[in-house]
Design an enzyme around this catalytic site. Sequence first.
Site, PDB file in Angstrom:
ATOM      1  N   LYS A   2     -13.961  -1.046  -6.106  1.00 53.76           N
ATOM      2  CA  LYS A   2     -13.310  -2.279  -6.918  1.00 53.76           C
ATOM      3  C   LYS A   2     -13.584  -3.837  -6.493  1.00 53.76           C
ATOM      4  CE  LYS A   2      -8.917  -0.341  -7.376  1.00 53.76           C
ATOM      5  NZ  LYS A   2      -7.523  -0.371  -7.753  1.00 53.76           N
ATOM      6  N   LYS A  13     -12.002  -4.557  -3.486  1.00 52.49           N
ATOM      7  CA  LYS A  13     -11.081  -4.826  -2.955  1.00 52.49           C
ATOM      8  C   LYS A  13     -10.763  -3.937  -1.694  1.00 52.49           C
ATOM      9  CE  LYS A  13      -6.093  -4.708  -4.586  1.00 52.49           C
ATOM     10  NZ  LYS A  13      -5.217  -4.160  -5.616  1.00 52.49           N
TER      11      LYS A  13
HETATM   12  N1  CTP Z   1       4.302  -4.971  -8.568  1.00 52.80           N
HETATM   13  C1  CTP Z   1       5.321  -5.432  -9.083  1.00 52.80           C
HETATM   14  N2  CTP Z   1       5.934  -6.763  -8.500  1.00 52.80           N
HETATM   15  C2  CTP Z   1       5.085  -7.319  -7.631  1.00 52.80           C
HETATM   16  C3  CTP Z   1       3.862  -6.959  -7.117  1.00 52.80           C
HETATM   17  C4  CTP Z   1       3.561  -5.668  -7.545  1.00 52.80           C
HETATM   18  O1  CTP Z   1       5.997  -4.966  -9.866  1.00 52.80           O
HETATM   19  N3  CTP Z   1       5.687  -8.773  -7.320  1.00 52.80           N
HETATM   20  C5  CTP Z   1       3.681  -3.834  -8.864  1.00 52.80           C
HETATM   21  C6  CTP Z   1       2.404  -3.788  -9.639  1.00 52.80           C
HETATM   22  O2  CTP Z   1       2.523  -4.214 -10.880  1.00 52.80           O
HETATM   23  C7  CTP Z   1       2.019  -2.483  -9.745  1.00 52.80           C
HETATM   24  C8  CTP Z   1       2.527  -2.003  -8.246  1.00 52.80           C
HETATM   25  O3  CTP Z   1       3.610  -2.865  -7.980  1.00 52.80           O
HETATM   26  O4  CTP Z   1       2.369  -1.606 -10.745  1.00 52.80           O
HETATM   27  C9  CTP Z   1       1.407  -1.745  -7.226  1.00 52.80           C
HETATM   28  O5  CTP Z   1       0.897  -3.128  -7.000  1.00 52.80           O
HETATM   29  P1  CTP Z   1      -0.230  -3.308  -6.239  1.00 52.80           P
HETATM   30  O6  CTP Z   1      -1.598  -4.353  -6.796  1.00 52.80           O
HETATM   31  O7  CTP Z   1      -0.622  -2.433  -5.076  1.00 52.80           O
HETATM   32  O8  CTP Z   1       0.493  -4.651  -5.513  1.00 52.80           O
HETATM   33  P2  CTP Z   1       0.209  -6.451  -5.559  1.00 52.80           P
HETATM   34  O9  CTP Z   1       1.248  -6.882  -4.649  1.00 52.80           O
HETATM   35  O10 CTP Z   1       0.216  -6.812  -7.080  1.00 52.80           O
HETATM   36  O11 CTP Z   1      -1.077  -6.594  -4.903  1.00 52.80           O
HETATM   37  P3  CTP Z   1      -2.508  -7.577  -5.175  1.00 52.80           P
HETATM   38  O12 CTP Z   1      -1.975  -8.921  -4.905  1.00 52.80           O
HETATM   39  O13 CTP Z   1      -3.461  -7.261  -4.365  1.00 52.80           O
HETATM   40  O14 CTP Z   1      -2.540  -7.286  -6.748  1.00 52.80           O
END
Ligand code: CTP
Length: 153
Positions: A45, A47
């Site tokens: 992806k 990432k």
């Molecule tokens: N999530 C959440 N609240 C946040 C960050 C993440 O509820 N502040 C949720 C995302 O919506 C997802 C899960 O946690 O369902 C895992 O998210 P992930 O993508 O691993 O984390 P992120 O912090 O959003 O990472 P990135 O910034 O790389 O997208």
Amino acid sequence: MSKVVITYGTFDMFHVGHLKLLQRLSEMADRVIVAVSTDEFNLGKGKKTLIPYEQRAQIVESIKYVDLVIPEESWEQKLQDVKKYDVDIFAIGEDWKGKFDFLSDLCEVRYLERTKDISTTELKRSLKNFLSIPQEDLRQAFEVLELLRRDLE
Ligand code: CTP
């Protein structure tokens, strides 16, 4: 009959937004399954994770709201997982809104509000900013902190 919820995510640099999501999942079902994306799947992806899969899976597994961790290795596996684990609810953060509606023939699909002001992307950005501070500036800052600490003793 006991209810099963499943979610998918990277969970890199585990933070409170992740924790709150898992807590909410545990409130909506009796069994929480988390599919943690593997390093290979993430690379596909575009990432790059900071923490390797084994450690991310271990951390998520140790959270008291989680019953089972499985690897997320492909986009297609969701349909099989939902059937295999008798999933009642598929839930994920609202950043994915509408993306998994195709699962609604098999289970309930819910998009949950994200915790504000925190994300892995933000944490990575802060770390990058910190690492870009010139060494000499950091040395001076630590000297000032050391003097303050001594003053307080
Ligand atoms: N999530 C959440 N609240 C946040 C960050 C993440 O509820 N502040 C949720 C995302 O919506 C997802 C899960 O946690 O369902 C895992 O998210 P992930 O993508 O691993 O984390 P992120 O912090 O959003 O990472 P990135 O910034 O790389 O997208």
